[in-house]
Structures are given as structure tokens and as C-alpha cells.
Write a protein that holds these residues in place. Structure first.
Motif, PDB file in Angstrom:
ATOM      1  N   LEU A  99       0.846  -1.187   0.000  1.00 15.01           N
ATOM      2  CA  LEU A  99       0.000   0.000   0.000  1.00 15.01           C
ATOM      3  C   LEU A  99       0.883   1.239   0.000  1.00 15.01           C
ATOM      4  CD1 LEU A  99      -3.050   0.985   0.426  1.00 15.01           C
ATOM      5  CD2 LEU A  99      -2.451   1.157   2.843  1.00 15.01           C
ATOM      6  N   ALA A 100       0.486   2.242  -0.752  1.00 10.68           N
ATOM      7  CA  ALA A 100       1.224   3.514  -0.735  1.00 10.68           C
ATOM      8  C   ALA A 100       0.248   4.645  -0.459  1.00 10.68           C
ATOM      9  CB  ALA A 100       1.909   3.733  -2.083  1.00 10.68           C
ATOM     10  N   PHE A 101       0.722   5.682   0.210  1.00  6.58           N
ATOM     11  CA  PHE A 101      -0.065   6.906   0.391  1.00  6.58           C
ATOM     12  C   PHE A 101       0.603   7.990  -0.431  1.00  6.58           C
ATOM     13  CE2 PHE A 101      -0.905   4.499   4.245  1.00  6.58           C
ATOM     14  CZ  PHE A 101      -2.292   4.621   4.357  1.00  6.58           C
ATOM     15  N   VAL A 102      -0.130   8.605  -1.298  1.00  7.66           N
ATOM     16  CA  VAL A 102       0.436   9.692  -2.101  1.00  7.66           C
ATOM     17  C   VAL A 102      -0.155  10.995  -1.562  1.00  7.66           C
ATOM     18  CG1 VAL A 102       0.625  10.651  -4.443  1.00  7.66           C
ATOM     19  CG2 VAL A 102       0.668   8.175  -4.114  1.00  7.66           C
ATOM     20  N   LYS A 103       0.711  11.987  -1.343  1.00  7.30           N
ATOM     21  CA  LYS A 103       0.229  13.237  -0.726  1.00  7.30           C
ATOM     22  C   LYS A 103      -0.445  14.169  -1.715  1.00  7.30           C
ATOM     23  CE  LYS A 103       3.241  13.642   3.335  1.00  7.30           C
ATOM     24  NZ  LYS A 103       4.312  12.658   3.153  1.00  7.30           N
ATOM     25  N   GLU A 104       0.061  14.171  -2.950  1.00  5.44           N
ATOM     26  CA  GLU A 104      -0.459  15.154  -3.911  1.00  5.44           C
ATOM     27  C   GLU A 104      -0.617  14.530  -5.295  1.00  5.44           C
ATOM     28  OE1 GLU A 104      -1.820  18.033  -6.001  1.00  5.44           O
ATOM     29  OE2 GLU A 104      -1.967  18.034  -3.824  1.00  5.44           O
ATOM     30  N   PRO A 105      -1.821  14.331  -5.817  1.00  8.12           N
ATOM     31  CA  PRO A 105      -3.112  14.469  -5.150  1.00  8.12           C
ATOM     32  C   PRO A 105      -3.278  13.333  -4.138  1.00  8.12           C
ATOM     33  CG  PRO A 105      -3.395  13.550  -7.348  1.00  8.12           C
ATOM     34  CD  PRO A 105      -1.944  13.850  -7.198  1.00  8.12           C
ATOM     35  N   GLN A 106      -4.038  13.572  -3.101  1.00  8.72           N
ATOM     36  CA  GLN A 106      -4.174  12.587  -2.029  1.00  8.72           C
ATOM     37  C   GLN A 106      -4.809  11.307  -2.526  1.00  8.72           C
ATOM     38  OE1 GLN A 106      -6.259  14.891   1.113  1.00  8.72           O
ATOM     39  NE2 GLN A 106      -4.806  13.924   2.485  1.00  8.72           N
ATOM     40  N   MET A 107      -4.081  10.206  -2.377  1.00  7.14           N
ATOM     41  CA  MET A 107      -4.668   8.921  -2.789  1.00  7.14           C
ATOM     42  C   MET A 107      -3.976   7.768  -2.090  1.00  7.14           C
ATOM     43  SD  MET A 107      -3.079   8.064  -6.549  1.00  7.14           S
ATOM     44  CE  MET A 107      -2.393   9.622  -7.079  1.00  7.14           C
ATOM     45  N   GLN A 108      -4.647   6.633  -2.114  1.00  7.47           N
ATOM     46  CA  GLN A 108      -4.035   5.383  -1.689  1.00  7.47           C
ATOM     47  C   GLN A 108      -3.824   4.534  -2.935  1.00  7.47           C
ATOM     48  OE1 GLN A 108      -7.199   4.280   1.091  1.00  7.47           O
ATOM     49  NE2 GLN A 108      -5.674   4.091   2.694  1.00  7.47           N
ATOM     50  N   VAL A 109      -2.703   3.832  -2.955  1.00  5.03           N
ATOM     51  CA  VAL A 109      -2.421   2.918  -4.065  1.00  5.03           C
ATOM     52  C   VAL A 109      -2.276   1.531  -3.463  1.00  5.03           C
ATOM     53  CG1 VAL A 109      -0.842   2.371  -5.962  1.00  5.03           C
ATOM     54  CG2 VAL A 109      -1.181   4.763  -5.266  1.00  5.03           C
ATOM     55  N   LEU A 110      -3.165   0.615  -3.864  1.00  6.27           N
ATOM     56  CA  LEU A 110      -3.161  -0.729  -3.292  1.00  6.27           C
ATOM     57  C   LEU A 110      -2.847  -1.739  -4.384  1.00  6.27           C
ATOM     58  CD1 LEU A 110      -3.991  -2.628  -0.829  1.00  6.27           C
ATOM     59  CD2 LEU A 110      -6.231  -2.752  -1.921  1.00  6.27           C
ATOM     60  N   GLU A 111      -2.030  -2.722  -4.045  1.00  8.52           N
ATOM     61  CA  GLU A 111      -1.741  -3.793  -5.000  1.00  8.52           C
ATOM     62  C   GLU A 111      -2.337  -5.106  -4.483  1.00  8.52           C
ATOM     63  OE1 GLU A 111       1.946  -5.937  -7.374  1.00  8.52           O
ATOM     64  OE2 GLU A 111       2.344  -4.136  -6.201  1.00  8.52           O
ATOM     65  N   LEU A 112      -3.241  -5.686  -5.282  1.00  3.16           N
ATOM     66  CA  LEU A 112      -3.850  -6.979  -4.932  1.00  3.16           C
ATOM     67  C   LEU A 112      -3.306  -8.036  -5.885  1.00  3.16           C
ATOM     68  CD1 LEU A 112      -7.643  -5.990  -4.556  1.00  3.16           C
ATOM     69  CD2 LEU A 112      -6.041  -6.454  -2.701  1.00  3.16           C
TER      70      LEU A 112
END
Length: 392
Positions: free
Chosen positions: A223-236
Motif C-alpha cells: 500500500l502507498a499513500f500519495v500526498k499530492e493528489p491525495q490517494m491510496q495505491v493498493l496492489e492486490l
């Protein structure tokens, strides 16, 4: 191979942006790999300006030596240039038979039998693309030809893509038709338990809600948190870790439009890079959804810059046939995806995993509003599919 995976990401995002601007608020789903593959097959027989337009749109122009002009005079397929042989290699890597995953690509060019096609083009496209141009009688047996094409596609995609060409959609005056359909079904590495699935609201972009079947599991995921633009990146990951689904989910005050605006091959690479993604315990809420979308590619490709190919006067496909007037009359792309608890329709339930519920550090990933998703081949970093779930 890196050149091909870079081209694949850039082409994928170009197509996504074009479809997104023409289908505002709609779900989007297509296979960039399958499209790239089909168009490269056309490129193998394209020459002059037609070939240049295709190379540019496919982002092959920066893969040096992609096409050698001497190819049409040479009896050897190896003269076609590295990009075509790379495709052969890439495809054999991705298409390895696997009982846990079905990936079926149906790619074929249908040409009118009134044209004589170069033997060399036929044998090289078969060598690199496992696809042989099929000659048919559009003029006299239009309806029969349509049924033949549909039956072939249905057979190649396990019956999932049926009736690709509706009645009356193939013109008797057709010269050449490109058929491109893909079906994917994979099992999740960590399955969702069906009993955890509940009815839950999904917020559509215009403030309305729909009720969806929301799957749920706690597991260890990247999982990653990106600050700009705010998002979560999930790998399944899917079983065997060969393929995985990557989801870009806006969080906080961000919305999907902001992510789409900043999305390019550079930001995509940065957001999904392994240095950003950290393995941790995540509570995943993901809707069950099925997508089956068909696109007419003529207008899409024209707006990206491939114009000559569809023009009877300007198209130069002299690498396929010496007959004048060969051009692409129609191109269709259809893809099918099913996202469910097992990841596929039929899978045996395994023993329950007991999760400790008391960890305060667990991350929440709640996909209850529109998101973007990509299915990627891990080893070669190739994007197979790209989509947007606006409304399950």
C-alpha cells in the motif's frame, strides 16, 4: 524489453485519456496490451506515412530500429525489426498456461478474398503474433462472415465475448476488419470470504449513491499513500504473483478528476514504484463488479493520430499486399472482466484465516467511490488492462 513496457504504459494512458474525455462519468475498461498487440500486427504490414503514424501513436518511435525498411524485400522475418520479435517473447511470457488464471486474447485480421496478401506478411505475423490473416467474402457472404467472426471470438474467449459484431454492422464493401477481444479471469492470492460481503453504498461522482456488494478482507498487502493528489495505491496480487491489480483510490479532499489530470507515465511509475509501496496490514473494502465494454476503434485511433490507415486513398499497407486500395474498414475492441471474492467464478473455499482484530496500526482501504485500476504483469511491468469504475 524495457522499451516495449514503456511504450505500453504511454499508449495505455493516451487511450485512457481519450476514452475518458469521450465517455464522461462512464465506466472504462480496455486492454492496452491487446490493442498494442493488434496494432503492431497491422504495423508489420504498414509502410510510409501510415507506418509513421502508427509508430508515433504506439510510442515505438523511440524504440530505435523498430522497423527496417528492407523488410518487405527480405524473406526473413527477423528483418522486421526488434519490436516485433520482442512482442513474440513478451507474449509467450504472459500467456503461459496456468490453472489459476485464464487470459484469452482473440486477435485477427479479416481481409477480403479479392485481395492477394503477401505470403511473407502472413507467415511473419503468424510467427510473431500467432495470428494469421483470414480471407473472407465480405461482399457475397456478409452475414455468414459476421457469424464466422463472432463464433471464432466466442470460442477464443471461453464464451464470454459473444456477438462481437451485431447484425448489419459489417459492411459488404469492407476490405479489412480488425478483431480484438480479450477475456481475463484470475484468482486472488488472498481470496475474499463470501460471508464477509455485505450490501453497502457506493458514492457516484455526482453525489448519488448506489448499493453494491462490498467484499471485505484483512490481509497483508502493498500500500502507498500519495500526498499530492491525495490517494491510496493498493496492489492486490493474483495467484502465483504473476499478475496483480493496482488500484488508485482518491482519499481526503481529492477526487478522481485530480488524479486523472496528473496521470502520465512518469507519475504512474512514481505512484506505483516498489519504493513507495510498503507491505502492511490493510482492511480492504472492494466492490464486486463485472465490466464488459466494446469500443469502435476507428474514431479513437483517428483522434490519437492514426488517420491514414482508415482512408482508402491514403492507407499504405503495401507490406501486406501489392493491391491498391487496401485499408482498415473497421476495428473493434471488446474486453471482459469479472472481479469477485475468489477473483474467479469457480474456486473452492479454503480454511478460514483468523485475523487478530486488536491492531490499531491497520490501514483502511475503502473503495466506496470511483477509482482507477490497472492489471499488470509483474515480471515485465506490462499493463494488460486499464479501467475506471465510476459505477459498479
Amino acid at each position: 524489453m524495457r522499451s516495449l513496457s514503456t511504450a505500453n504504459v504511454e499508449f495505455c494512458l493516451d487511450v485512457f485519456k481519450e476514452l475518458n474525455s469521450n465517455n464522461i462519468g462512464d465506466n472504462i475498461f480496455f486492454s492496452s496490451l491487446s490493442l498494442l498487440y493488434a496494432l503492431s500486427m497491422v504495423l508489420l504490414g504498414a509502410r510510409g506515412e501510415t507506418a509513421e503514424q502508427l509508430e508515433k501513436v504506439l510510442h515505438f518511435s523511440h524504440t530505435v530500429d523498430s522497423l527496417k525498411p528492407g523488410f518487405k524485400d527480405s524473406p526473413k522475418c527477423s528483418q522486421a525489426g526488434r519490436i516485433h520479435s520482442e512482442f513474440g517473447v513478451l507474449f509467450s511470457q504472459i500467456n503461459q498456461p496456468d490453472s489459476n488464471c485464464t487470459l484469452s486474447i482473440a486477435n485477427r485480421l479479416y481481409g477480403t478474398k479479392t485481395m492477394a496478401f503477401h505470403q511473407q506478411y502472413l507467415s511473419c505475423s503468424e510467427k510473431w503474433y500467432q495470428a494469421r490473416l483470414q480471407t473472407v467474402d465480405f461482399e457475397q457472404s456478409t452475414e455468414e462472415t459476421r457469424k464466422t467472426i463472432n463464433a471464432w471470438v466466442e470460442n477464443k474467449t471461453n464464451g464470454k465475448v459473444a456477438n462481437l459484431f451485431g447484425k448489419g454492422t459489417i459492411d459488404p464493401s469492407s476490405i479489412m476488419v480488425l478483431v480484438n477481444a480479450i477475456y481475463f479471469k484470475g484468482q486472488w492470492q488472498n481470496k475474499f470470504q463470501e460471508r464477509e460481503t455485505v450490501k453497502s453504498p457506493f458514492q457516484l461522482s455526482e453525489g448519488k449513491n448506489v448499493t453494491v456488494d462490498m467484499m471485505y478482507q484483512i490481509g497483508t498487502f502493498k500500500l502507498a499513500f500519495v500526498k499530492e493528489p491525495q490517494m491510496q495505491v493498493l496492489e492486490l496480487p493474483y495467484v502465483n504473483n504473476k499478475l496483480s491489480m493496482i488500484i488508485l483510490l482518491p482519499v481526503g479532499t481529492a477526487n478522481l478528476k485530480q488524479i486523472e489530470k496528473q496521470l502520465n507515465s512518469g507519475t504512474f511509475h512514481e505512484w506505483t514504484s516498489s519504493s513507495n509501496m510498503v507491505e502492511r496490514e490493510v482492511e480492504v473494502h472492494l466492490p464486486r463488479f463485472k465490466l464488459e465494454i466494446k469500443y469502435e476503434l476507428n474514431s479513437l485511433l483517428k483522434s490519437l493520430g492514426v488517420t491514414d490507415l482508415f482512408n482508402q486513398v491514403k492507407a499504405d499497407l503495401s507490406g501486406m499486399s501489392s493491391t491498391k486500395g487496401l485499408y482498415l474498414s473497421k476495428a473493434i475492441h471488446k474486453s471482459y472482466l469479472d472481479v469477485s471474492e475468489e477473483g474467479t467464478e469457480a474456486a473452492a473455499a479454503t480454511g478460514d484465516s483468523i485475523a487478530v482484530k486488536s491492531l490499531p496500526m491497520r490501514a483502511q482501504f475503502k473503495a466506496n467511490h470511483p477509482f482507477l485500476f490497472f492489471i499488470r504483469h509483474t515480471h515485465t511491468n506490462t499493463i494488460l488492462f486499464c479501467g475506471k469504475l465510476a459505477s459498479p
